[in-house]
Enzyme design. Structure first.
Site, PDB file in Angstrom:
ATOM      1  N   ASP A 197       0.826  -1.198   0.000  1.00  0.00           N
ATOM      2  CA  ASP A 197       0.000   0.000   0.000  1.00  0.00           C
ATOM      3  C   ASP A 197       0.863   1.252   0.000  1.00  0.00           C
ATOM      4  O   ASP A 197       2.037   1.219   0.353  1.00  0.00           O
ATOM      5  CB  ASP A 197      -0.895   0.033   1.240  1.00  0.00           C
ATOM      6  N   LYS A 219      -2.988   3.583  -3.425  1.00  0.00           N
ATOM      7  CA  LYS A 219      -4.166   4.317  -3.884  1.00  0.00           C
ATOM      8  C   LYS A 219      -3.927   5.801  -3.616  1.00  0.00           C
ATOM      9  O   LYS A 219      -4.075   6.282  -2.500  1.00  0.00           O
ATOM     10  CB  LYS A 219      -5.422   3.828  -3.154  1.00  0.00           C
ATOM     11  N   GLY A 250      -0.681  -0.430   5.462  1.00  0.00           N
ATOM     12  CA  GLY A 250      -0.467   0.526   6.532  1.00  0.00           C
ATOM     13  C   GLY A 250      -1.401   0.242   7.692  1.00  0.00           C
ATOM     14  O   GLY A 250      -2.500  -0.290   7.513  1.00  0.00           O
ATOM     15  N   GLY A 251      -0.969   0.585   8.908  1.00  0.00           N
ATOM     16  CA  GLY A 251      -1.822   0.385  10.073  1.00  0.00           C
ATOM     17  C   GLY A 251      -2.097  -1.068  10.341  1.00  0.00           C
ATOM     18  O   GLY A 251      -1.203  -1.913  10.295  1.00  0.00           O
ATOM     19  N   ASP A 252      -3.361  -1.379  10.609  1.00  0.00           N
ATOM     20  CA  ASP A 252      -3.809  -2.752  10.843  1.00  0.00           C
ATOM     21  C   ASP A 252      -4.657  -3.191   9.653  1.00  0.00           C
ATOM     22  O   ASP A 252      -5.461  -2.406   9.143  1.00  0.00           O
ATOM     23  CB  ASP A 252      -4.632  -2.803  12.138  1.00  0.00           C
ATOM     24  N   MET A 334      -8.774   9.766   7.478  1.00  0.00           N
ATOM     25  CA  MET A 334      -9.087  10.188   6.100  1.00  0.00           C
ATOM     26  C   MET A 334     -10.012  11.393   6.107  1.00  0.00           C
ATOM     27  O   MET A 334     -10.906  11.527   5.273  1.00  0.00           O
ATOM     28  CB  MET A 334      -9.710   9.027   5.315  1.00  0.00           C
ATOM     29  N   GLY A 363       2.143  11.209  10.856  1.00  0.00           N
ATOM     30  CA  GLY A 363       2.400  10.698  12.196  1.00  0.00           C
ATOM     31  C   GLY A 363       3.439   9.604  12.239  1.00  0.00           C
ATOM     32  O   GLY A 363       3.494   8.743  11.357  1.00  0.00           O
TER      33      GLY A 363
END
Length: 432
Positions: A197, A219, A250-252, A334, A363
């Protein structure tokens, strides 16, 4: 450079069911016997006394213990001999007998008189690591570095005979490559194909071997994008062709990451799936900026909301009225490009216009920027600061806690004792 007499030929001994003699029952033997047992050896201990751990092994019949001094003939039938007695004379006698019968012998007291050396050894999953350097402490340090690197994935060493298979959905965390989980990094090091991603920790891709296929599935907002259907098809196609595929997100994977869709698509196609959690930006980014999403006496709940479509849009399923009336913390993802609409909806539904707001852009990254504002001013201040996605918006009383912490961190930095919390610079801070 050391002469050939000092060079060792490293060899892995398969000791399963084979007799190993250990002479001496002290601390050295106590360290070596468990590893010999782990290798399946039939250990015979010769010593008038033994440490408690060795006594326990004898009591449970995991080793045979001959409670006496060493005698000539004890080495008979042994495939390996360990001379660990406290007496150098005894060790020399043991080594001499082993030499006569052509059995390898490790002398604990004199490496130069040993026909075999014990490396500093360790285990990382299915890999046994052994290091010889001539300096036991240096060998141990090298071993620890290698084992640690293999365990956390910082050393890339893909399997070739026992390859991974299927698809792994790996949460890469909020941006800083150091925040990916150990398991995620391990699987990334095994990948044949990586589908990444835009917000995944892309610095990690540079560490992959050159033969790994990396597919950019980023994206870009309002720009070029690989559709979800194309991503699903790529996962299935490469995995079906026998490649181990890591979907680096990214993230979870399951927090606004569409990981559930990818999991179902693969399982429906008969592809096994492993899911590795990641640090969600919804919590990880505020934490990195010193914004607690809960705080005793201020907020005992928090709500995470995706604002990829604005309030009032028919595609939105968010109950903005309920959020406006809630006392807890609101975390908006977002939301930056729709921050004005979101703020207006919350105020219209009853959230006070002076509610504290923090916006954290980029962040956990070196260029992280944080502003403090209020609900009725945040749109203007975001524009004035020139913040761009990705960003996390936090609304609620916890923002005042973060603002105070940032101020205190700035004061501490000025007197030369800055804590780990990095306060925003004055030009990055906009406070109502």
């Amino acid at each position: 450079m050391a002469g050939t007499q000092d060079q060792a030929y490293l060899l892995g001994l398969r000791l399963g069911g084979r007799r190993v003699l250990v002479v001496g029952g002290g601390a050295v033997a106590a360290r070596r016997v468990p590893r010999l047992l782990a290798a399946g050896a039939d250990v015979v201990l010769v010593s008038p006394g033994a440490t408690p751990s060795l006594e326990d092994l004898a009591a449970t019949r995991r080793i045979e213990w001959l409670r006496r001094e060493y005698r000539q003939g004890d080495c008979a039938g042994a495939w390996l001999v360990c001379a660990c007695a406290g007496s150098a004379q005894v060790n020399a006698s043991v080594a001499a007998e082993a030499e006569r019968q052509r059995t390898w012998c490790v002398r604990a007291d004199d490496a130069r008189e040993s026909t075999a050396w014990t490396p500093a050894s360790g285990q990382a999953a299915d890999a046994a690591i052994g290091v010889l350097s001539g300096d036991p402490r240096r060998s141990a340090a090298i071993r620890d570095a290698i084992v640690g690197g293999l365990q956390d994935g910082t050393i890339s060493a893909r399997h070739h005979r026992h390859r991974g298979h299927g698809v792994a959905l790996v949460g890469g965390g909020p941006g800083d490559p150091g925040l990916i989980t150990v398991r995620g990094r391990q699987l990334l090091a095994e990948a044949d194909v990586v589908i990444a991603d835009r917000l995944a920790p892309r610095e990690l891709l540079a560490e992959l071997p050159p033969d790994v296929l990396v597919i950019d599935a980023g994206k870009v907002p309002y720009g070029r994008a690989m559709s979800q259907e194309e991503i699903n098809e790529a996962l299935i196609e490469h995995a079906a062709n026998g490649r181990f595929v890591v979907r680096l997100k990214g993230g979870d994977p399951f927090v606004f990451g569409r990981g559930g869709e990818e999991m179902l698509a693969c399982l429906r196609a008969g592809i096994p799936v492993t899911v590795v959690p990641g640090v969600s930006s919804a919590v990880g980014v505020p934490t990195a900026a010193g914004v607690p999403v809960t705080h005793r006496g201020t907020a005992q709940d928090f709500h995470v909301v995706s604002v990829h479509v604005p309030p009032g849009d028919e595609r939105s399923t968010v109950d903005w009225e309920a959020l406006a009336k809630a006392d807890g913390t609101l975390v908006l993802l977002m939301a930056l490009e729709r921050i004005g609409t979101a703020a207006a909806a919350l105020i219209r539904c009853g959230r006070p216009g002076n509610s504290p707001v923090s916006v954290i852009a980029d962040g956990t990254m070196p260029n992280q920027r944080t502003i403090y504002s209020t609900l009725d001013e945040v749109e203007r201040q975001v524009a004035d600061a020139g913040l761009r996605p990705p960003a996390v918006v936090v609304i609620g009383g916890v923002v005042t806690i973060a603002a105070e912490a940032a101020e205190l961190a700035g004061l501490a930095r000025n007197v030369g004792s800055a804590p780990s919390l990095v306060a925003p610079s004055a030009e990055d801070n906009k406070r109502a």
